[in-house]
Design a protein around this motif. Sequence first.
Motif, PDB file in Angstrom:
ATOM      1  N   THR A 240       7.960   6.679  -8.537  1.00  0.00           N
ATOM      2  CA  THR A 240       7.540   7.835  -9.325  1.00  0.00           C
ATOM      3  C   THR A 240       8.535   8.992  -9.278  1.00  0.00           C
ATOM      4  O   THR A 240       8.220  10.078  -9.766  1.00  0.00           O
ATOM      5  CB  THR A 240       6.169   8.353  -8.835  1.00  0.00           C
TER       6      THR A 240
ATOM      7  N   TYR B 216       0.833  -1.203   0.000  1.00  0.00           N
ATOM      8  CA  TYR B 216       0.000   0.000   0.000  1.00  0.00           C
ATOM      9  C   TYR B 216       0.870   1.256   0.000  1.00  0.00           C
ATOM     10  O   TYR B 216       0.593   2.224  -0.721  1.00  0.00           O
ATOM     11  CB  TYR B 216      -0.945   0.019   1.205  1.00  0.00           C
TER      12      TYR B 216
ATOM     13  N   SER C 284       8.987  13.209   1.300  1.00  0.00           N
ATOM     14  CA  SER C 284       8.429  13.141  -0.053  1.00  0.00           C
ATOM     15  C   SER C 284       9.394  12.456  -1.012  1.00  0.00           C
ATOM     16  O   SER C 284       8.972  11.745  -1.931  1.00  0.00           O
ATOM     17  CB  SER C 284       8.062  14.539  -0.553  1.00  0.00           C
TER      18      SER C 284
ATOM     19  N   ALA D 190      -4.953   8.978   4.132  1.00  0.00           N
ATOM     20  CA  ALA D 190      -4.001  10.086   4.237  1.00  0.00           C
ATOM     21  C   ALA D 190      -4.464  11.102   5.277  1.00  0.00           C
ATOM     22  O   ALA D 190      -3.656  11.616   6.060  1.00  0.00           O
ATOM     23  CB  ALA D 190      -3.815  10.751   2.874  1.00  0.00           C
TER      24      ALA D 190
ATOM     25  N   ARG E 170       2.153   2.387  -3.422  1.00  0.00           N
ATOM     26  CA  ARG E 170       1.197   2.805  -4.449  1.00  0.00           C
ATOM     27  C   ARG E 170       1.442   4.250  -4.868  1.00  0.00           C
ATOM     28  O   ARG E 170       1.930   5.070  -4.091  1.00  0.00           O
ATOM     29  CB  ARG E 170      -0.233   2.685  -3.918  1.00  0.00           C
ATOM     30  N   ASP E 171       1.060   4.578  -6.110  1.00  0.00           N
ATOM     31  CA  ASP E 171       1.183   5.947  -6.610  1.00  0.00           C
ATOM     32  C   ASP E 171       0.258   6.895  -5.869  1.00  0.00           C
ATOM     33  O   ASP E 171       0.605   8.040  -5.601  1.00  0.00           O
ATOM     34  CB  ASP E 171       0.848   6.020  -8.104  1.00  0.00           C
ATOM     35  N   GLU E 172      -0.949   6.440  -5.584  1.00  0.00           N
ATOM     36  CA  GLU E 172      -1.939   7.272  -4.915  1.00  0.00           C
ATOM     37  C   GLU E 172      -2.517   6.538  -3.716  1.00  0.00           C
ATOM     38  O   GLU E 172      -2.700   5.326  -3.758  1.00  0.00           O
ATOM     39  CB  GLU E 172      -3.070   7.634  -5.882  1.00  0.00           C
ATOM     40  N   TRP E 173      -2.800   7.309  -2.685  1.00  0.00           N
ATOM     41  CA  TRP E 173      -3.410   6.751  -1.483  1.00  0.00           C
ATOM     42  C   TRP E 173      -4.843   7.245  -1.363  1.00  0.00           C
ATOM     43  O   TRP E 173      -5.209   8.270  -1.930  1.00  0.00           O
ATOM     44  CB  TRP E 173      -2.655   7.215  -0.246  1.00  0.00           C
ATOM     45  N   SER E 174      -5.610   6.525  -0.602  1.00  0.00           N
ATOM     46  CA  SER E 174      -6.966   6.963  -0.294  1.00  0.00           C
ATOM     47  C   SER E 174      -6.888   8.274   0.483  1.00  0.00           C
ATOM     48  O   SER E 174      -6.085   8.397   1.430  1.00  0.00           O
ATOM     49  CB  SER E 174      -7.675   5.906   0.560  1.00  0.00           C
ATOM     50  N   PRO E 175      -7.689   9.281   0.128  1.00  0.00           N
ATOM     51  CA  PRO E 175      -7.662  10.533   0.892  1.00  0.00           C
ATOM     52  C   PRO E 175      -8.094  10.336   2.343  1.00  0.00           C
ATOM     53  O   PRO E 175      -7.689  11.092   3.223  1.00  0.00           O
ATOM     54  CB  PRO E 175      -8.632  11.441   0.137  1.00  0.00           C
TER      55      PRO E 175
ATOM     56  N   SER F  30       7.524   4.539  -4.291  1.00  0.00           N
ATOM     57  CA  SER F  30       6.410   4.315  -5.223  1.00  0.00           C
ATOM     58  C   SER F  30       6.892   4.208  -6.664  1.00  0.00           C
ATOM     59  O   SER F  30       6.111   3.906  -7.559  1.00  0.00           O
ATOM     60  CB  SER F  30       5.392   5.444  -5.117  1.00  0.00           C
TER      61      SER F  30
END
Length: 177
Positions: free
Chosen positions: A95, A7, A86, A18, A10-15, A93
């Motif tokens: 990216t 998890y 970051s 977060a 991943r590129d994006e997390w659930s808001p 991730s």
Amino acid sequence: MKAIWNYIRRDEWSPYIAGILLGLVGIAAVWINNSLLGASGAFENLAGMIGKALAPQAFDNMYFNFIMPPGITANVILLAGIFFGSMIAAITSGTLKFRVNDNEQWKKVYGPQLWKRWLLLFVGGVILEYAAGIAGGCTSGLAISGGMLLDPAAFLFIAGMFASGIVTAKIIYGKRY
């Protein structure tokens, strides 16, 4: 443990996740350091440190002695943590990449010269930092920490921030966005 690691990568997390984690970080900041989240003062702390070393008399004033004392403060540590955290997130991730701001929309509005776009970004950052100093805090200090405290001023700031962002986008981009 493998599910958590997958998890995190991943590129994006659930808001929602977060947001929960940001809330926990905010609580930890108050519990461990007895201060709210906010990073805008870090630049003043560092500028005061450099200024006192180079020109001590010029930086011997009320602002740098009492309001924004020079040194490695919680704000400076938070700023470093934001940068390195970051970077770690981008690396894990997959990216991470260096970008030079060659966005087509920016090119249409400001021209193909890379130096012009970078100068605009730099000047915008300086204005933003100066405004944060005048306002008494940055977005994280006003919106996030104030929101955690359910401070009405924080919610007014958030509404004003979004409204001014929409107006600014309309002025800069017109119908092109």
